[in-house]
Design a protein around this motif. Structure first.
Motif, PDB file in Angstrom:
ATOM      1  N   THR A  16      21.929  13.283  -6.207  1.00 51.30           N
ATOM      2  CA  THR A  16      22.757  14.336  -5.610  1.00 51.30           C
ATOM      3  C   THR A  16      23.480  15.067  -6.726  1.00 51.30           C
ATOM      4  O   THR A  16      24.015  14.433  -7.644  1.00 51.30           O
ATOM      5  N   MET A  19      26.674  17.282  -7.779  1.00 46.95           N
ATOM      6  CA  MET A  19      28.041  17.578  -7.350  1.00 46.95           C
ATOM      7  C   MET A  19      28.816  18.171  -8.520  1.00 46.95           C
ATOM      8  O   MET A  19      28.380  18.087  -9.675  1.00 46.95           O
ATOM      9  N   CYS A  75      34.322  13.128  -7.326  1.00 41.79           N
ATOM     10  CA  CYS A  75      32.993  13.294  -6.729  1.00 41.79           C
ATOM     11  C   CYS A  75      32.480  11.965  -6.192  1.00 41.79           C
ATOM     12  O   CYS A  75      31.834  11.921  -5.131  1.00 41.79           O
ATOM     13  N   TYR A 104      31.260  11.198  -2.355  1.00 35.36           N
ATOM     14  CA  TYR A 104      29.884  10.788  -2.139  1.00 35.36           C
ATOM     15  C   TYR A 104      29.804   9.527  -1.281  1.00 35.36           C
ATOM     16  O   TYR A 104      29.083   9.489  -0.281  1.00 35.36           O
ATOM     17  N   ARG A 144      28.258   9.644   2.494  1.00 33.76           N
ATOM     18  CA  ARG A 144      26.959   8.997   2.679  1.00 33.76           C
ATOM     19  C   ARG A 144      27.042   7.705   3.487  1.00 33.76           C
ATOM     20  O   ARG A 144      26.067   6.971   3.604  1.00 33.76           O
ATOM     21  N   PHE A 177      29.956  19.113  -3.071  1.00 35.83           N
ATOM     22  CA  PHE A 177      28.519  18.835  -2.984  1.00 35.83           C
ATOM     23  C   PHE A 177      27.743  20.108  -3.322  1.00 35.83           C
ATOM     24  O   PHE A 177      28.110  21.200  -2.900  1.00 35.83           O
ATOM     25  N   ASP A 189      20.923  17.890  -2.773  1.00 38.14           N
ATOM     26  CA  ASP A 189      20.180  16.648  -2.964  1.00 38.14           C
ATOM     27  C   ASP A 189      18.821  16.983  -3.572  1.00 38.14           C
ATOM     28  O   ASP A 189      18.267  18.070  -3.328  1.00 38.14           O
TER      29      ASP A 189
END
Length: 280
Positions: A6, A8, A81, A85, A89, A268, A271
């Motif tokens: 990912t 960020m 971050c 995350y 998630r 974000f 991905d």
């Protein structure tokens, strides 16, 4: 080897975030450098690797790798971050978590407005703790640099920082002088170099040349280091807004033996998946 990741950023300081809990991760230095490369890889200032904790005192562990592939102790923007995350998630439903880093245990808190507050720990000023070669603590040290003498403040925020006080950060020699200070022999593990301009007791502007990466758009530990160094010199109040080129962080330090709190955004980007089979 295909790797899910990912992207960020925190105020433009950007990261490749990797879940090392749900996938098995073993990256060598060449693969790390390939990931951070902005031409041939994903491109970022640092890699953040999320892992299970090694002790019962923490919820997670995370490791930080600079663009040169080397592991470092701490990253303030990365910490923000990180908490966004793991929360987004579904790795945790806690708004406050404790995280192991190479620089020590830190506490992170997700605020109702989406910002993240981070307990960055107690700053260290003793030369041996930074590490910095000097005969005892001083608020300002002279540093010989290519035939001239400059003044710095030195502090550890879990990672080493040198702070230069300048009249105008736009004209500061970040690219040239920053590289020389980063590798100065008095900093055995190299150093992050901040250039700070005091606007008033509650506001500064800052640029940072990061160890192993170069100048970044923002630096969380650099903001903390500049504020505590400025408070120690009597230049700043206990709550300071640190302004970067693309945003700001709120830093609070109430003095000796107290932790530094940093609050700011984490964003974000996207991905992705990358094949590292031919990374070298």
């Amino acid at each position: 080897m295909k790797l899910r990741f990912t992207k960020m950023h925190g105020l433009g300081n950007d990261f490749v975030v990797i879940d090392g809990i749900r996938q098995s991760i073993h990256l060598d230095p060449a693969q790390r450098r390939h990931l951070t490369d902005r031409h041939f890889g994903v491109g970022c200032d640092q890699i953040l690797l999320i892992e299970s904790p090694a002790t019962d005192d923490a919820d997670f562990r995370y490791r930080i790798f600079n663009a040169d592939g080397n592991e470092v102790e701490q990253c303030g923007n990365g910490a923000r971050c990180f908490v966004r995350y793991v929360h987004d998630r579904g790795l945790t439903n806690k708004d406050e978590i404790r995280v192991e880093t190479r620089g020590g245990l830190i506490t992170l808190r997700l605020e109702p407005n989406g910002n993240v507050a981070v307990d960055m720990g107690v700053p260290r000023f003793e030369p041996d703790a930074i590490p910095f070669i000097a005969d005892g603590y001083a608020p300002v040290y002279p540093l010989e640099l290519d035939g001239k003498c400059v003044e710095i403040s030195a502090v550890s925020m879990g990672n080493p920082h040198a702070v230069r006080w300048v009249d105008d950060v736009d004209r500061a020699p970040v690219q040239t002088e920053g590289a020389l200070i980063e590798g100065h022999p008095r900093f055995p593990r190299r150093v992050n170099v901040g250039y700070a301009q005091v606007l008033d007791r509650g506001h500064i502007r800052l640029r940072v040349y990061e160890r192993g990466t170069g100048e970044t758009l923002a630096c969380g530990t650099g903001a903390c280091a500049a504020v505590v160094a400025g408070i120690r010199r009597g230049l700043l109040a206990s709550e300071v807004e640190v302004r970067f080129r693309v945003g700001s962080l709120a830093i609070c330090w109430e003095g000796e033996n107290r932790p530094v709190w940093m609050t700011g955004p984490a964003t974000f980007v996207f991905d992705g998946e990358i094949d590292l089979a031919n990374a070298s």
